[in-house]
Design a protein around this motif. Structure first.
Motif, PDB file in Angstrom:
ATOM      1  N   ASN A 133       0.848  -1.196   0.000  1.00  0.00           N
ATOM      2  CA  ASN A 133       0.000   0.000   0.000  1.00  0.00           C
ATOM      3  C   ASN A 133       0.879   1.239   0.000  1.00  0.00           C
ATOM      4  O   ASN A 133       0.753   2.122   0.811  1.00  0.00           O
ATOM      5  N   HIS A 134       1.777   1.303  -0.983  1.00  0.00           N
ATOM      6  CA  HIS A 134       2.726   2.411  -1.059  1.00  0.00           C
ATOM      7  C   HIS A 134       2.073   3.710  -1.498  1.00  0.00           C
ATOM      8  O   HIS A 134       2.649   4.771  -1.332  1.00  0.00           O
ATOM      9  N   LYS A 135       0.861   3.643  -2.068  1.00  0.00           N
ATOM     10  CA  LYS A 135       0.201   4.886  -2.483  1.00  0.00           C
ATOM     11  C   LYS A 135      -0.331   5.644  -1.270  1.00  0.00           C
ATOM     12  O   LYS A 135      -0.265   6.860  -1.219  1.00  0.00           O
ATOM     13  N   GLN A 136      -0.854   4.908  -0.289  1.00  0.00           N
ATOM     14  CA  GLN A 136      -1.346   5.552   0.922  1.00  0.00           C
ATOM     15  C   GLN A 136      -0.194   5.925   1.854  1.00  0.00           C
ATOM     16  O   GLN A 136      -0.272   6.891   2.581  1.00  0.00           O
TER      17      GLN A 136
ATOM     18  N   PRO B 118       3.579   6.663   1.501  1.00  0.00           N
ATOM     19  CA  PRO B 118       4.674   6.853   0.537  1.00  0.00           C
ATOM     20  C   PRO B 118       6.041   6.377   1.014  1.00  0.00           C
ATOM     21  O   PRO B 118       6.939   6.182   0.199  1.00  0.00           O
TER      22      PRO B 118
ATOM     23  N   PRO C 157       7.268  -0.001  -3.281  1.00  0.00           N
ATOM     24  CA  PRO C 157       6.302  -0.820  -4.019  1.00  0.00           C
ATOM     25  C   PRO C 157       6.599  -2.305  -3.805  1.00  0.00           C
ATOM     26  O   PRO C 157       7.743  -2.698  -3.582  1.00  0.00           O
TER      27      PRO C 157
END
Length: 109
Positions: A43-46, A48, A52
């Protein structure tokens, strides 16, 4: 631990869901990761600060095994096909042993 068809199917679903290559899936399997729990790691989008998932798998694989990638990479479909062939061969051998047992018991009488 024996690899079952259900486990390989879970890995196939995880591979599609998280956009992993065959190499990365094999690395994750060798590391002993759970395909159901990959979403927690990815969950690298939420968050940072997290890497990834493909990058993370490659990093921990290098830390554990001290090499960039597995020696031989087998796609999951190939692993499943080999499993089916092995299963059919074992079934045929078992049937052959049964026939031999029946023949030897008939000749003994």
């Amino acid at each position: 631990m024996a690899v079952t068809k259900a486990i390989l199917e879970k890995w196939m679903v995880a591979q599609k869901r998280h956009r992993l290559s065959d190499k990365q899936v094999q690395m994750a399997r060798e590391l002993g990761l759970n395909p159901d729990k990959l979403g927690k790691i990815d969950n690298h989008k939420q968050e940072p600060w997290k890497a990834p998932l493909p990058q993370f798998i490659e990093e921990i694989y290098f830390k554990r095994f001290k090499r960039e990638e597995p020696e031989t990479v087998k796609p999951l479909k190939q692993v499943m096909a080999e499993m089916e062939i092995r299963k059919k061969r074992q079934k045929a051998e078992k049937e052959e042993r049964r026939k031999q047992r029946v023949l030897s018991s008939d000749s003994a009488e």
